[in-house]
Design a protein around this motif. Structure first.
Motif, PDB file in Angstrom:
ATOM      1  N   LEU A 199       0.829  -1.204   0.000  1.00 26.03           N
ATOM      2  CA  LEU A 199       0.000   0.000   0.000  1.00 26.03           C
ATOM      3  C   LEU A 199       0.870   1.262   0.000  1.00 26.03           C
ATOM      4  O   LEU A 199       0.597   2.218  -0.747  1.00 26.03           O
ATOM      5  N   ALA A 200       1.923   1.268   0.794  1.00 28.86           N
ATOM      6  CA  ALA A 200       2.831   2.419   0.841  1.00 28.86           C
ATOM      7  C   ALA A 200       3.532   2.600  -0.503  1.00 28.86           C
ATOM      8  O   ALA A 200       3.672   3.732  -0.993  1.00 28.86           O
ATOM      9  N   GLU A 201       3.947   1.496  -1.127  1.00 30.83           N
ATOM     10  CA  GLU A 201       4.579   1.585  -2.449  1.00 30.83           C
ATOM     11  C   GLU A 201       3.599   2.135  -3.482  1.00 30.83           C
ATOM     12  O   GLU A 201       3.961   2.972  -4.318  1.00 30.83           O
ATOM     13  N   ASN A 205       3.184   5.906  -2.990  1.00 23.35           N
ATOM     14  CA  ASN A 205       4.329   6.639  -3.536  1.00 23.35           C
ATOM     15  C   ASN A 205       4.238   6.740  -5.058  1.00 23.35           C
ATOM     16  O   ASN A 205       4.531   7.792  -5.642  1.00 23.35           O
ATOM     17  N   LEU A 206       3.836   5.655  -5.708  1.00 21.55           N
ATOM     18  CA  LEU A 206       3.696   5.662  -7.160  1.00 21.55           C
ATOM     19  C   LEU A 206       2.614   6.651  -7.599  1.00 21.55           C
ATOM     20  O   LEU A 206       2.798   7.410  -8.553  1.00 21.55           O
ATOM     21  N   ILE A 207       1.486   6.657  -6.885  1.00 19.20           N
ATOM     22  CA  ILE A 207       0.393   7.587  -7.200  1.00 19.20           C
ATOM     23  C   ILE A 207       0.870   9.030  -7.061  1.00 19.20           C
ATOM     24  O   ILE A 207       0.595   9.881  -7.923  1.00 19.20           O
ATOM     25  N   GLU A 208       1.604   9.315  -5.991  1.00 20.25           N
ATOM     26  CA  GLU A 208       2.094  10.682  -5.772  1.00 20.25           C
ATOM     27  C   GLU A 208       3.081  11.106  -6.863  1.00 20.25           C
ATOM     28  O   GLU A 208       3.027  12.235  -7.360  1.00 20.25           O
ATOM     29  N   SER A 209       3.972  10.191  -7.294  1.00 20.50           N
ATOM     30  CA  SER A 209       4.933  10.551  -8.339  1.00 20.50           C
ATOM     31  C   SER A 209       4.222  10.743  -9.679  1.00 20.50           C
ATOM     32  O   SER A 209       4.578  11.644 -10.457  1.00 20.50           O
ATOM     33  N   GLN A 210       3.202   9.939  -9.967  1.00 23.77           N
ATOM     34  CA  GLN A 210       2.435  10.112 -11.200  1.00 23.77           C
ATOM     35  C   GLN A 210       1.644  11.421 -11.170  1.00 23.77           C
ATOM     36  O   GLN A 210       1.542  12.110 -12.195  1.00 23.77           O
ATOM     37  N   ALA A 211       1.092  11.776 -10.023  1.00 19.16           N
ATOM     38  CA  ALA A 211       0.350  13.036  -9.902  1.00 19.16           C
ATOM     39  C   ALA A 211       1.292  14.217 -10.162  1.00 19.16           C
ATOM     40  O   ALA A 211       0.912  15.189 -10.842  1.00 19.16           O
TER      41      ALA A 211
END
Length: 122
Positions: free
Chosen positions: A95-97, A100-106
């Motif tokens: 979930l944490a990974e 992080n992926l969602i935040e970098s894509q945003a």
């Protein structure tokens, strides 16, 4: 009636105490040669492989560490609760990974919109 602790011809405890009744005529207890009324304990604890020293009239521990390890067997498998805890921890890591992926894509999308707004040049 008393409990006696039988041992084999080599002096090792046979594993189970036996009950001995007194002689009906004399009322005395006749303990067999391969038994004792002394329980196989040392310092209040049981023994792994008790051996009876008939001269000293005491039980002696004859198990070494190799023997103890062989009797213990494999470790207990993890409990259902421990398995659930491990699964929960793994899920939290995933979930944490994902977060992080969602935040970098945003951030990447926001940067692309900013580039388009400024004229599309990188």
């Amino acid at each position: 009636m008393i409990q006696i602790y039988p041992y084999d011809s080599e002096g090792f405890f046979l594993g189970q105490p036996e009950t001995l009744n007194p002689d009906p005529v004399t009322g005395q207890y006749k303990i067999p040669e391969n038994a004792t009324s002394i329980p196989p304990v040392k310092d209040g604890q049981g023994m792994w492989r008790p051996w009876f020293d008939s001269k000293k009239q005491e039980w002696i521990e004859k198990a070494d560490q190799k023997y103890k390890d062989s009797v213990k067997g494999p470790a207990d498998p993890p409990s259902a609760l421990d398995q659930l805890k491990a699964q929960c921890a793994a899920t939290m890591v995933h979930l944490a990974e994902a977060q992080n992926l969602i935040e970098s894509q945003a951030k990447m999308i926001a940067d692309l919109f900013l580039m388009l707004a400024e004229g599309g040049e990188a």
